[in-house]
Design a protein around this motif. Sequence first.
Motif, PDB file in Angstrom:
ATOM      1  N   UNK A   1       0.840  -1.201   0.000  1.00 51.12           N
ATOM      2  CA  UNK A   1       0.000   0.000   0.000  1.00 51.12           C
ATOM      3  C   UNK A   1       0.872   1.246   0.000  1.00 51.12           C
ATOM      4  N   UNK A   2       0.507   2.179  -0.899  1.00 53.93           N
ATOM      5  CA  UNK A   2       1.251   3.438  -0.998  1.00 53.93           C
ATOM      6  C   UNK A   2       0.325   4.607  -0.701  1.00 53.93           C
ATOM      7  N   UNK A   3       0.382   5.153   0.495  1.00 52.34           N
ATOM      8  CA  UNK A   3      -0.540   6.242   0.822  1.00 52.34           C
ATOM      9  C   UNK A   3      -0.142   7.552   0.136  1.00 52.34           C
ATOM     10  N   UNK A   4      -1.144   8.331  -0.189  1.00 52.59           N
ATOM     11  CA  UNK A   4      -0.884   9.690  -0.675  1.00 52.59           C
ATOM     12  C   UNK A   4      -1.987  10.598  -0.157  1.00 52.59           C
ATOM     13  N   UNK A   5      -1.750  11.899  -0.268  1.00 47.36           N
ATOM     14  CA  UNK A   5      -2.755  12.841   0.211  1.00 47.36           C
ATOM     15  C   UNK A   5      -4.001  12.788  -0.676  1.00 47.36           C
ATOM     16  N   UNK A   6      -5.167  12.855  -0.042  1.00 49.23           N
ATOM     17  CA  UNK A   6      -6.419  12.899  -0.794  1.00 49.23           C
ATOM     18  C   UNK A   6      -6.451  14.194  -1.606  1.00 49.23           C
ATOM     19  N   UNK A   7      -7.267  14.231  -2.686  1.00 48.09           N
ATOM     20  CA  UNK A   7      -7.344  15.463  -3.482  1.00 48.09           C
ATOM     21  C   UNK A   7      -7.695  16.663  -2.597  1.00 48.09           C
ATOM     22  N   UNK A   8      -6.953  17.734  -2.788  1.00 50.97           N
ATOM     23  CA  UNK A   8      -7.253  18.953  -2.031  1.00 50.97           C
ATOM     24  C   UNK A   8      -6.715  18.964  -0.621  1.00 50.97           C
ATOM     25  N   UNK A   9      -5.956  17.931  -0.239  1.00 51.68           N
ATOM     26  CA  UNK A   9      -5.415  17.889   1.128  1.00 51.68           C
ATOM     27  C   UNK A   9      -3.904  18.101   1.068  1.00 51.68           C
ATOM     28  N   UNK A  10      -3.402  18.967   1.926  1.00 54.09           N
ATOM     29  CA  UNK A  10      -1.943  19.056   2.043  1.00 54.09           C
ATOM     30  C   UNK A  10      -1.510  19.492   3.428  1.00 54.09           C
ATOM     31  N   UNK A  11      -0.270  19.156   3.707  1.00 55.95           N
ATOM     32  CA  UNK A  11       0.344  19.507   4.982  1.00 55.95           C
ATOM     33  C   UNK A  11       0.946  20.890   4.827  1.00 55.95           C
ATOM     34  N   UNK A  12       0.653  21.748   5.777  1.00 52.87           N
ATOM     35  CA  UNK A  12       1.034  23.147   5.618  1.00 52.87           C
ATOM     36  C   UNK A  12       1.707  23.650   6.887  1.00 52.87           C
ATOM     37  N   UNK A  13       2.813  24.354   6.723  1.00 51.09           N
ATOM     38  CA  UNK A  13       3.507  24.912   7.882  1.00 51.09           C
ATOM     39  C   UNK A  13       2.859  26.238   8.266  1.00 51.09           C
ATOM     40  N   UNK A  14       2.250  26.259   9.436  1.00 45.86           N
ATOM     41  CA  UNK A  14       1.588  27.459   9.948  1.00 45.86           C
ATOM     42  C   UNK A  14       2.646  28.262  10.698  1.00 45.86           C
ATOM     43  N   UNK A  15       3.312  29.123   9.956  1.00 46.56           N
ATOM     44  CA  UNK A  15       4.463  29.841  10.522  1.00 46.56           C
ATOM     45  C   UNK A  15       4.033  30.727  11.685  1.00 46.56           C
ATOM     46  N   UNK A  16       2.885  31.406  11.515  1.00 44.81           N
ATOM     47  CA  UNK A  16       2.443  32.362  12.536  1.00 44.81           C
ATOM     48  C   UNK A  16       2.213  31.678  13.883  1.00 44.81           C
ATOM     49  N   UNK A  17       1.796  30.427  13.848  1.00 42.51           N
ATOM     50  CA  UNK A  17       1.486  29.730  15.107  1.00 42.51           C
ATOM     51  C   UNK A  17       2.490  28.617  15.408  1.00 42.51           C
ATOM     52  N   UNK A  18       3.564  28.561  14.634  1.00 37.58           N
ATOM     53  CA  UNK A  18       4.641  27.584  14.843  1.00 37.58           C
ATOM     54  C   UNK A  18       4.110  26.158  14.999  1.00 37.58           C
ATOM     55  N   UNK A  19       3.372  25.705  13.994  1.00 31.45           N
ATOM     56  CA  UNK A  19       2.835  24.341  14.024  1.00 31.45           C
ATOM     57  C   UNK A  19       2.553  23.905  12.586  1.00 31.45           C
ATOM     58  N   UNK A  20       2.280  22.608  12.431  1.00 29.53           N
ATOM     59  CA  UNK A  20       1.882  22.110  11.119  1.00 29.53           C
ATOM     60  C   UNK A  20       0.387  21.820  11.146  1.00 29.53           C
ATOM     61  N   UNK A  21      -0.289  22.098  10.046  1.00 31.50           N
ATOM     62  CA  UNK A  21      -1.726  21.813   9.966  1.00 31.50           C
ATOM     63  C   UNK A  21      -2.007  21.024   8.692  1.00 31.50           C
ATOM     64  N   UNK A  22      -3.017  20.183   8.760  1.00 31.23           N
ATOM     65  CA  UNK A  22      -3.485  19.502   7.562  1.00 31.23           C
ATOM     66  C   UNK A  22      -4.625  20.341   7.006  1.00 31.23           C
ATOM     67  N   UNK A  23      -4.425  20.868   5.803  1.00 29.88           N
ATOM     68  CA  UNK A  23      -5.439  21.702   5.159  1.00 29.88           C
ATOM     69  C   UNK A  23      -6.240  20.811   4.209  1.00 29.88           C
ATOM     70  N   UNK A  24      -7.566  20.875   4.331  1.00 32.92           N
ATOM     71  CA  UNK A  24      -8.433  20.063   3.489  1.00 32.92           C
ATOM     72  C   UNK A  24      -9.618  20.925   3.078  1.00 32.92           C
TER      73      UNK A  24
END
Lengths: 85, 355
Positions: A1-24
């Motif tokens: 199995x090879x996982x990938x991000x679902x359409x429209x989903x990406x991992x994003x560095x939230x610089x202002x809050x010093x964290x990573x978020x999953x944007x969907x």
Amino acid sequence: MTPRFAPGVRLHHDVARARWVVMAPERMFVPDETALEVLRMVDGARDLDAIIDGLAEKFDAPREVIAGDVRGLLDDLVARGALVT
Amino acid sequence: MNAPLALLAELTHRCPLRCPYCSNPVELTRASEELATEEWARIFREAAEIGCLQVHLSGGEPTARRDIVEITAAARAAGLYTNLITAGVLLDAALIARLQAAGLDHVQLSVQDADAAGAERIGGMRGAHARKEAAARLVREAGLPLTLNAVVHRQNLHNLPRLIDIALAWGAARLEVAHVQYYGWALANRDALLPTRAQLDEATQTVQAAREAHRGRLVIDYVVPDYHAARPKSCMGGWGNRFLAVAPSGRILPCHAAESIAGMEFPNARETSLRAAWEDSDAFNRFRGTGWMREPCRGCEHAERDWGGCRCQAFALTGDAAATDPACALSPDRALLLAAVAEAGATAFRYREFG
Ligand code: SF4
Ligand code: SF4
């Protein structure tokens, strides 16, 4: 199995809050530390084994220990619509 | 003070449709006064710097701008998650391919009704419905995620089951069932748009059943409209708390309808940075938090949950933007809202138009 991000989903560095978020589409969530480590390995090329190997190496931990955690996390991220396999 | 999470970029007020509930202000901004491409690029960078994670490219019809691809690329370059809110009638395969190459993340497509005749009467544009269906297909063929946005009201709520079928047939992963909000154009058409209590109860049941039936295939977002609720909605998650909008003219707004509040002045992105507007402007500080509240909101246990409801609705109904939203059962002005519900029942629309 090879996982990938679902359409429209990406991992994003939230610089202002010093964290990573999953944007969907129409929502976002903040992954916990372990989920984040898994998500950072997801590039559409690495399969499950490669992800486990990568994390075992990174954390210098036995492969068997890592494998169970990774499987559980991937299932959860698929159920939440962040990843597809 | 919190940092904002999302920016609504209203790129233009131009639109081929004329929906009688359009959320644009009654006084529409003309093309000659719209912000330029580079101004939007700067606004996106400023938005990301102060904490925005996502931008909704909206209008009017955002694809009515010839530079929509450059604007989309600029939003992505600024690091924003990019959502196109479109009526779809100007989309073709070539444009979708260019938008996708520019980094577009998600498309939200509006539908006005479940069939062409109804949709075209409500939207005021012939041939629109078939073009939307074609646009949905092209979006899905490109592999972009699609949300369908169905604005519902007195004259189309009976078609909600068919709107759900359309969302499935057109390949949407999400359906937003959005009740009309009553300010601006929608307020002028309130008698023709306000649903009855019976219509609403039926719709709520329809949504619940459909959520069950289509679990795993279709997510349905649905909020009960506050004209029929006991508590107001938490408008924008609080004024100046999570969200900001920039109008085609460059005005920086705490809510896309804020210009409907007479007597308020808003900073303009042509001369004020988003940070200065967010942190220091009178407009953003005016209704931020709970300090501005009077009774019954002052001291109310719900004050930090619903923030006293919608300022635009309070102004539209009472003439006082600092009043408790009459959608709240505790509001002394509740009767204004109940009277509107009792009086509704017109059929003719006043379509939106440039004045
Ligand atoms: S609500 Fe209708 S008229 Fe207003 S921008 Fe959207 S599609 Fe155009
Ligand atoms: S009184 Fe004000 S704060 Fe309390 S529920 Fe009503 S609107 Fe919300």
